[in-house]
Write a protein that holds these residues in place. Structure first.
Motif, PDB file in Angstrom:
ATOM      1  N   SER A   1      12.090   5.113  39.143  1.00  0.00           N
ATOM      2  CA  SER A   1      12.947   6.118  38.511  1.00  0.00           C
ATOM      3  C   SER A   1      13.373   5.672  37.123  1.00  0.00           C
ATOM      4  CB  SER A   1      14.180   6.379  39.383  1.00  0.00           C
ATOM      5  OG  SER A   1      13.796   6.813  40.671  1.00  0.00           O
ATOM      6  N   LEU A   2      13.683   4.395  36.974  1.00  0.00           N
ATOM      7  CA  LEU A   2      14.014   3.867  35.650  1.00  0.00           C
ATOM      8  C   LEU A   2      12.820   3.993  34.709  1.00  0.00           C
ATOM      9  CD1 LEU A   2      16.053   2.429  33.830  1.00  0.00           C
ATOM     10  CD2 LEU A   2      15.197   0.250  34.719  1.00  0.00           C
ATOM     11  N   ALA A   3      11.621   3.763  35.221  1.00  0.00           N
ATOM     12  CA  ALA A   3      10.413   3.932  34.395  1.00  0.00           C
ATOM     13  C   ALA A   3      10.243   5.383  33.960  1.00  0.00           C
ATOM     14  CB  ALA A   3       9.187   3.455  35.171  1.00  0.00           C
ATOM     15  N   VAL A   4      10.592   6.337  34.837  1.00  0.00           N
ATOM     16  CA  VAL A   4      10.542   7.755  34.472  1.00  0.00           C
ATOM     17  C   VAL A   4      11.502   8.044  33.323  1.00  0.00           C
ATOM     18  CG1 VAL A   4      11.047  10.092  35.284  1.00  0.00           C
ATOM     19  CG2 VAL A   4       9.763   8.524  36.731  1.00  0.00           C
ATOM     20  N   LEU A   5      12.701   7.452  33.379  1.00  0.00           N
ATOM     21  CA  LEU A   5      13.675   7.634  32.304  1.00  0.00           C
ATOM     22  C   LEU A   5      13.144   7.084  30.982  1.00  0.00           C
ATOM     23  CD1 LEU A   5      16.548   8.392  31.343  1.00  0.00           C
ATOM     24  CD2 LEU A   5      17.279   6.111  32.043  1.00  0.00           C
TER      25      LEU A   5
ATOM     26  N   GLN B   1       8.998  10.100  25.055  1.00  0.00           N
ATOM     27  CA  GLN B   1       8.200  11.321  24.943  1.00  0.00           C
ATOM     28  C   GLN B   1       6.822  11.187  25.583  1.00  0.00           C
ATOM     29  OE1 GLN B   1       9.658  14.413  23.065  1.00  0.00           O
ATOM     30  NE2 GLN B   1      11.032  13.100  24.198  1.00  0.00           N
ATOM     31  N   LEU B   2       6.731  10.417  26.651  1.00  0.00           N
ATOM     32  CA  LEU B   2       5.498  10.285  27.416  1.00  0.00           C
ATOM     33  C   LEU B   2       5.659  11.025  28.743  1.00  0.00           C
ATOM     34  CD1 LEU B   2       4.694   6.507  26.783  1.00  0.00           C
ATOM     35  CD2 LEU B   2       3.707   8.494  25.641  1.00  0.00           C
ATOM     36  N   PRO B   3       4.587  11.572  29.303  1.00  0.00           N
ATOM     37  CA  PRO B   3       4.716  12.393  30.514  1.00  0.00           C
ATOM     38  C   PRO B   3       5.105  11.577  31.738  1.00  0.00           C
ATOM     39  CG  PRO B   3       2.401  12.066  29.960  1.00  0.00           C
ATOM     40  CD  PRO B   3       3.196  11.520  28.813  1.00  0.00           C
ATOM     41  N   ALA B   4       5.986  12.154  32.547  1.00  0.00           N
ATOM     42  CA  ALA B   4       6.409  11.495  33.792  1.00  0.00           C
ATOM     43  C   ALA B   4       5.305  11.472  34.828  1.00  0.00           C
ATOM     44  CB  ALA B   4       7.644  12.189  34.357  1.00  0.00           C
ATOM     45  N   THR B   5       4.250  12.246  34.625  1.00  0.00           N
ATOM     46  CA  THR B   5       3.130  12.236  35.560  1.00  0.00           C
ATOM     47  C   THR B   5       2.427  10.881  35.602  1.00  0.00           C
ATOM     48  OG1 THR B   5       1.788  13.225  33.783  1.00  0.00           O
ATOM     49  CG2 THR B   5       2.695  14.715  35.446  1.00  0.00           C
ATOM     50  N   LEU B   6       2.649  10.046  34.598  1.00  0.00           N
ATOM     51  CA  LEU B   6       2.110   8.683  34.652  1.00  0.00           C
ATOM     52  C   LEU B   6       2.691   7.903  35.833  1.00  0.00           C
ATOM     53  CD1 LEU B   6       2.219   7.735  30.849  1.00  0.00           C
ATOM     54  CD2 LEU B   6       0.220   8.399  32.192  1.00  0.00           C
TER      55      LEU B   6
ATOM     56  N   TYR C   1       6.782  18.959  45.342  1.00  0.00           N
ATOM     57  CA  TYR C   1       8.053  18.843  44.618  1.00  0.00           C
ATOM     58  C   TYR C   1       7.978  17.777  43.523  1.00  0.00           C
ATOM     59  CZ  TYR C   1      12.847  17.468  43.633  1.00  0.00           C
ATOM     60  OH  TYR C   1      14.007  17.143  42.986  1.00  0.00           O
ATOM     61  N   THR C   2       7.401  16.616  43.849  1.00  0.00           N
ATOM     62  CA  THR C   2       7.314  15.535  42.873  1.00  0.00           C
ATOM     63  C   THR C   2       6.433  15.921  41.697  1.00  0.00           C
ATOM     64  OG1 THR C   2       7.577  13.928  44.664  1.00  0.00           O
ATOM     65  CG2 THR C   2       6.739  13.106  42.578  1.00  0.00           C
ATOM     66  N   PHE C   3       5.345  16.600  41.972  1.00  0.00           N
ATOM     67  CA  PHE C   3       4.454  17.019  40.878  1.00  0.00           C
ATOM     68  C   PHE C   3       5.154  18.023  39.960  1.00  0.00           C
ATOM     69  CE2 PHE C   3       1.048  19.655  39.071  1.00  0.00           C
ATOM     70  CZ  PHE C   3       0.288  18.666  38.463  1.00  0.00           C
ATOM     71  N   ILE C   4       5.875  18.975  40.544  1.00  0.00           N
ATOM     72  CA  ILE C   4       6.597  19.961  39.728  1.00  0.00           C
ATOM     73  C   ILE C   4       7.720  19.285  38.938  1.00  0.00           C
ATOM     74  CG2 ILE C   4       8.055  22.016  39.814  1.00  0.00           C
ATOM     75  CD1 ILE C   4       6.446  22.932  42.224  1.00  0.00           C
ATOM     76  N   ALA C   5       8.450  18.351  39.581  1.00  0.00           N
ATOM     77  CA  ALA C   5       9.514  17.632  38.876  1.00  0.00           C
ATOM     78  C   ALA C   5       8.958  16.812  37.723  1.00  0.00           C
ATOM     79  CB  ALA C   5      10.267  16.729  39.854  1.00  0.00           C
ATOM     80  N   GLY C   6       7.751  16.288  37.867  1.00  0.00           N
ATOM     81  CA  GLY C   6       7.134  15.540  36.776  1.00  0.00           C
ATOM     82  C   GLY C   6       6.770  16.394  35.590  1.00  0.00           C
ATOM     83  N   LEU C   7       6.648  17.711  35.801  1.00  0.00           N
ATOM     84  CA  LEU C   7       6.341  18.640  34.718  1.00  0.00           C
ATOM     85  C   LEU C   7       7.563  19.423  34.251  1.00  0.00           C
ATOM     86  CD1 LEU C   7       2.985  20.108  36.102  1.00  0.00           C
ATOM     87  CD2 LEU C   7       3.262  18.276  34.423  1.00  0.00           C
ATOM     88  N   ALA C   8       8.752  19.077  34.763  1.00  0.00           N
ATOM     89  CA  ALA C   8       9.961  19.839  34.439  1.00  0.00           C
ATOM     90  C   ALA C   8      10.311  19.781  32.962  1.00  0.00           C
ATOM     91  CB  ALA C   8      11.141  19.329  35.279  1.00  0.00           C
ATOM     92  N   ASP C   9       9.919  18.708  32.272  1.00  0.00           N
ATOM     93  CA  ASP C   9      10.257  18.606  30.860  1.00  0.00           C
ATOM     94  C   ASP C   9       9.600  19.699  30.031  1.00  0.00           C
ATOM     95  OD1 ASP C   9       7.822  17.426  31.502  1.00  0.00           O
ATOM     96  OD2 ASP C   9       7.817  16.203  29.682  1.00  0.00           O
ATOM     97  N   ASN C  10       8.459  20.207  30.479  1.00  0.00           N
ATOM     98  CA  ASN C  10       7.797  21.283  29.738  1.00  0.00           C
ATOM     99  C   ASN C  10       8.606  22.576  29.759  1.00  0.00           C
ATOM    100  OD1 ASN C  10       5.415  19.738  29.157  1.00  0.00           O
ATOM    101  ND2 ASN C  10       4.797  20.003  31.280  1.00  0.00           N
TER     102      ASN C  10
END
Length: 367
Positions: free
Chosen positions: A252-256, A262-267, A292-301
Motif C-alpha cells: 500500500s505504501l508503494a501504491v502511494l 505519477q506512475l500507474p498503481a497497476t504496477l 475490485y483491485t483492478f478497478i481501484a488501480g485505475l481510479a486515478d484516471n
C-alpha cells in the motif's frame, strides 16, 4: 601632502559606510533568524500547504454548521487525524504480524523452505548461485543465514532506517496538520498578510495575482496528485488487508509512492491479482477481490479530471522531478513537499517569462 576631500565627498563616503553597516547588520540578522527557524522549515512548509489546501473546506463548514473559524478547523483536524491514524494502524499491523509470525516459526524450528526445482539451475547468469543458496537454505537455514550474516545485517539496518523514516514522517504530518488547523483559524488575516507581502515584493498590481497563482497551484497539486494518491492507497490497501495479502502495508505504501510520482498503481495491483489467482484459484471471493483491485488501480484516471482539473495544470515531469528530488533531500515528507514547491516555482517562472516587456522610451532631451 595628504589629498584633501570636499564636504560632498566626505558625506558620500560616510553615507556609503552607513549603508554597508546597515546591510551587514541586516544580513547577520537574517542569517541568525534562518538558523533558528531552519529545524522547523519542513514542518511549517507542510503546515502551510495543508492549511491552503483545506481552507476551502473550512469555509464551507463555517458557513453551514459553525459560527467561528476555530470550531470548523478543529473538526477538520480531528477528522483528518482519524482518517490517517486508522489506516496507518491497519497497515502497520499488516506489516508487523507476518514478521512476528515468521520470527516465532524460526525460533520454534518450524520454518521450512521448500527445495528448489532443478530448472532453476539452468537460469542464465544467476541460476547456479541461486540454486546453491536455495538448496543450502532448504537443508540448513541456520548455516545459510550465518554465511550471509553481514549482508542480512546491512539489509536489516537499511530496513529499520526506512521504517523509522516513515514513522517520523507520519508523526511530522500529524503535527503539521495540527499547526495547519491553527493557521486556518486565522485564515482571513493570513490571506491579507500574504497579499501585503506579495504586493510589497512585486508591486500592488502583480502581488494579488501572484498570491492567487501560488494558492491555486498548491491546491491543484495537493488535491490532484497527493490527494488522489492517498485515496487510491486507501482503496487498494483496505482490500489487501482484508484479503490477507502478505506485506499488505508495504504494498500500500508503494501504491502511494507510485501515485505521487505519477506512475500507474497497476504496477502493484496486477502482480497481486496474478499471485492471488495462482495461489487460491478462481473462487467467487477471488474474482470479486481481483475485479475490485483492478478497478481501484485505475481510479486515478477518473479522479484526476475531477480534482486536478480544478486548479493549475502542471506537467507530469515537473511533479515527478519534484517528488524524486524531495524524497532525496527531505525523505518521506519531502516526497509530498517537493512536487508542490517545484510546481509553484514552475508557474511563477512562466508567469515571469510571459510578462510583456516594456519598450524603452526615448530621452526627452534628444535633439
Amino acid at each position: 601632502m595628504l589629498p584633501s576631500y570636499s564636504s560632498t565627498e566626505r558625506w558620500l563616503s560616510r553615507g556609503m559606510l552607513d549603508v554597508l553597516i546597515r546591510a551587514g547588520l541586516i544580513t547577520v540578522l537574517v542569517i541568525a533568524c534562518f538558523r533558528v527557524f531552519y529545524p522547523f522549515l519542513n514542518l511549517m512548509t507542510w503546515s502551510l500547504i495543508l492549511a491552503i489546501t483545506l481552507y476551502p473546506l473550512q469555509v464551507r463548514l463555517k458557513n453551514k454548521l459553525f459560527s467561528k473559524d476555530g470550531h470548523a478547523s478543529t473538526v477538520i483536524v480531528l477528522i483528518a487525524l482519524a482518517i490517517i491514524v486508522l489506516p496507518t494502524y491497519l497497515l502497520g499491523a499488516a506489516i508487523v504480524e507476518p514478521v512476528q509470525h515468521a520470527m516465532g516459526a524460526v525460533e520454534a524450528g518450524e520454518f521450512q523452505i521448500p527445495p528448489p526445482d532443478e530448472s532453476v539451475a539452468a537460469w542464465p547468469v544467476v541460476g547456479r548461485p541461486l540454486y546453491d543458496f536455495w538448496s543450502q537454505a532448504a537443508t540448513d537455514l541456520t548455516g545459510a543465514a550465518q554465511k550471509f550474516a553481514p549482508q542480512l545485517k546491512e539489509f536489516g539496518v537499511a530496513l529499520l532506517k526506512v521504517i523509522a523514516g516513515v514513522g517520523s514522517g507520519l508523526l511530522l504530518f500529524a503535527v503539521a496538520l495540527i499547526i495547519a488547523g491553527v493557521i486556518m483559524a486565522y485564515g482571513e488575516e493570513g490571506h491579507r498578510s500574504a497579499m501585503r507581502i506579495a504586493s510589497r515584493i512585486s508591486g500592488p498590481e502583480r502581488g494579488p495575482r501572484i498570491t492567487q497563482l501560488c494558492t491555486a497551484t498548491i491546491r491543484a497539486v495537493a488535491q490532484g496528485v497527493i490527494g488522489i494518491a492517498f485515496i487510491q492507497m486507501l482503496l487498494i490497501g483496505v482490500a489487501f488487508v482484508i484479503k490477507g495479502i502478505p506485506g499488505a502495508g508495504l504494498l500500500s505504501l508503494a501504491v502511494l509512492l507510485l501515485g505521487i510520482m505519477q506512475l500507474p498503481a497497476t504496477l502493484i495491483t496486477v502482480p497481486v491479482i496474478i499471485f492471488v489467482f495462482a495461489t487460491e484459484g478462481a473462487s467467487m471471493a477471488v474474482i470479486i477481490f481481483c475485479i475490485y483491485t483492478f478497478i481501484a488501480g485505475l481510479a486515478d484516471n477518473v479522479l484526476k479530471p475531477l480534482l486536478l482539473g480544478r486548479g493549475v495544470d502542471v506537467p507530469m515531469p515537473v511533479v515527478l522531478i519534484g517528488a524524486l528530488g524531495g524524497m532525496v533531500t527531505g525523505g518521506i515528507i519531502g516526497l509530498f513537499i517537493g512536487p508542490v514547491l517545484l510546481a509553484v516555482g514552475y508557474q511563477l517562472f512562466w508567469q515571469w517569462v510571459d510578462q510583456p516587456l516594456v519598450a524603452p522610451t526615448e530621452d526627452a532631451g534628444e535633439g
